[in-house]
Motif scaffolding. Sequence first.
Motif, short mmCIF file in Angstrom:
data_model
loop_
_atom_site.label_atom_id
_atom_site.label_comp_id
_atom_site.label_asym_id
_atom_site.label_seq_id
_atom_site.Cartn_x
_atom_site.Cartn_y
_atom_site.Cartn_z
N CYS A 12 3.58 4.81 -2.21
CA CYS A 12 2.80 4.49 -3.41
C CYS A 12 3.60 4.89 -4.64
O CYS A 12 3.90 6.07 -4.84
CB CYS A 12 1.47 5.24 -3.39
SG CYS A 12 0.49 4.97 -4.88
N CYS A 15 1.41 7.35 -7.17
CA CYS A 15 1.19 8.79 -6.95
C CYS A 15 2.24 9.42 -6.05
O CYS A 15 2.22 10.62 -5.82
CB CYS A 15 -0.21 9.04 -6.40
SG CYS A 15 -0.41 8.55 -4.67
N CYS A 101 -3.88 2.33 -1.88
CA CYS A 101 -3.51 3.73 -1.65
C CYS A 101 -4.80 4.55 -1.50
O CYS A 101 -5.62 4.56 -2.41
CB CYS A 101 -2.68 4.27 -2.81
SG CYS A 101 -2.27 6.01 -2.60
ZN ZN Z 1 -1.23 6.42 -4.66
#
Ligand code: ZN
Length: 142
Positions: A12, A15, A101
């Motif tokens: 991801c 993040c 995510c």
């Molecule tokens: Zn994420």
Amino acid sequence: MIVDGTVLLLFCSACGARHPNFQFSGDTDMDMDGLGSAGDRTGARLVLFRALRGDVEGAWLDGELRSASLASVTPLAPSAKGLDFASFRKLYRPPELKFHCPWCDAAEMAVSREMTPAEFVDAGGRIDFIGAIELREGQAFS
Ligand SMILES: [Zn+2]
């Protein structure tokens, strides 16, 4: 139930999570109901389960393991129209998968690596099983 499949390591960019996700493969008539996987956010743990999703999340997953869901599939292969098979095969690329995510809700997790369950374990990963489910490869992974 004996299952087969591929470990997709998802990344991801929002993040920074590295999330392992299991892509089940098998006969089309196989009952995939209740089959799923959950992983941690460092790419070290993967759990395969065959259970009701609510049960699994409530009883087994303590918040350190979550499930990513498929967000979109983008075909990258060229149209086969007008191409002979050899050229088509040369140009073929598998469709691009994006996942939601589970750690930040971005829908932009991309597959950063694809490996067999054995390769995942060799790289230091751990696979656990919940319910009546095992991998075709047959090793004890934990
Ligand atoms: Zn994420």
